[in-house]
Scaffold this motif. Structure first.
Motif, mmCIF file in Angstrom:
data_model
loop_
_atom_site.group_PDB
_atom_site.id
_atom_site.type_symbol
_atom_site.label_atom_id
_atom_site.label_comp_id
_atom_site.label_asym_id
_atom_site.label_seq_id
_atom_site.Cartn_x
_atom_site.Cartn_y
_atom_site.Cartn_z
ATOM 1 N N ARG A 40 30.062 20.075 34.825
ATOM 2 C CA ARG A 40 30.703 18.757 34.838
ATOM 3 C C ARG A 40 31.825 18.735 35.879
ATOM 4 N NH1 ARG A 40 32.845 18.372 29.782
ATOM 5 N NH2 ARG A 40 30.745 18.314 28.976
ATOM 6 N N GLU A 43 30.317 18.506 39.284
ATOM 7 C CA GLU A 43 29.820 17.150 39.530
ATOM 8 C C GLU A 43 30.965 16.215 39.916
ATOM 9 O OE1 GLU A 43 27.704 15.812 36.074
ATOM 10 O OE2 GLU A 43 26.258 17.449 36.199
ATOM 11 N N GLU A 44 32.081 16.306 39.193
ATOM 12 C CA GLU A 44 33.237 15.464 39.492
ATOM 13 C C GLU A 44 33.796 15.783 40.878
ATOM 14 O OE1 GLU A 44 34.527 12.854 37.820
ATOM 15 O OE2 GLU A 44 32.800 13.069 36.495
ATOM 16 N N ASN A 46 32.106 17.037 43.438
ATOM 17 C CA ASN A 46 31.167 16.510 44.434
ATOM 18 C C ASN A 46 31.277 14.997 44.551
ATOM 19 O OD1 ASN A 46 30.202 19.046 45.048
ATOM 20 N ND2 ASN A 46 28.494 18.921 43.625
ATOM 21 N N LYS A 47 31.456 14.323 43.420
ATOM 22 C CA LYS A 47 31.591 12.874 43.444
ATOM 23 C C LYS A 47 32.855 12.480 44.208
ATOM 24 C CE LYS A 47 31.042 11.144 39.407
ATOM 25 N NZ LYS A 47 31.283 10.601 38.065
ATOM 26 N N GLY A 48 33.943 13.202 43.969
ATOM 27 C CA GLY A 48 35.193 12.907 44.658
ATOM 28 C C GLY A 48 35.110 13.178 46.150
ATOM 29 N N SER A 50 32.410 13.305 48.007
ATOM 30 C CA SER A 50 31.467 12.413 48.677
ATOM 31 C C SER A 50 32.071 11.040 48.932
ATOM 32 C CB SER A 50 30.181 12.278 47.859
ATOM 33 O OG SER A 50 30.428 11.597 46.651
ATOM 34 N N SER A 51 33.138 10.699 48.206
ATOM 35 C CA SER A 51 33.761 9.391 48.429
ATOM 36 C C SER A 51 34.790 9.424 49.563
ATOM 37 C CB SER A 51 34.418 8.887 47.138
ATOM 38 O OG SER A 51 35.534 9.692 46.807
#
Length: 92
Positions: A40, A43-44, A46-48, A50-51
């Motif tokens: 988790r 994932e967070e 990578n999400k951060g 990628s933004s």
């Protein structure tokens, strides 16, 4: 007692190991929970990441607008620069 042993305690490391991990700040309730938390967290992350949106041309333009203050620039160090090398190593 049997329910706790079969359902709650399943997958937990021995008490001594758990206490040691708690003291070292690496406590996890169950190995599967720890793995889920790591996944988790990744994932967070990578999400951060990628933004992120870096406009390289805008950054270069902004850097070009910055005044060059010769007094605040660090000296360029080269391998053959004995003066800087001696300063860094303390050799006079």
């Amino acid at each position: 007692d049997r329910f706790v042993a079969d359902h709650v305690m399943t997958g937990l490391p021995p008490l001594g190991e758990r206490v040691q991990e708690i003291r070292q700040g690496r406590a996890a309730t169950k190995a599967s929970d720890n793995e889920k938390d790591i996944a988790r967290s990744q994932e967070e992350y990578n999400k951060g990441v990628s933004s992120w949106n870096f406009d390289v041309n805008a950054l270069k333009a902004q850097a070009a607008l910055e005044p060059e203050d010769e007094e605040n620039l660090l000296p360029t160090i080269t391998e053959s620069d004995e003066t800087v090398e001696n300063t860094l190593t303390g050799v006079n």
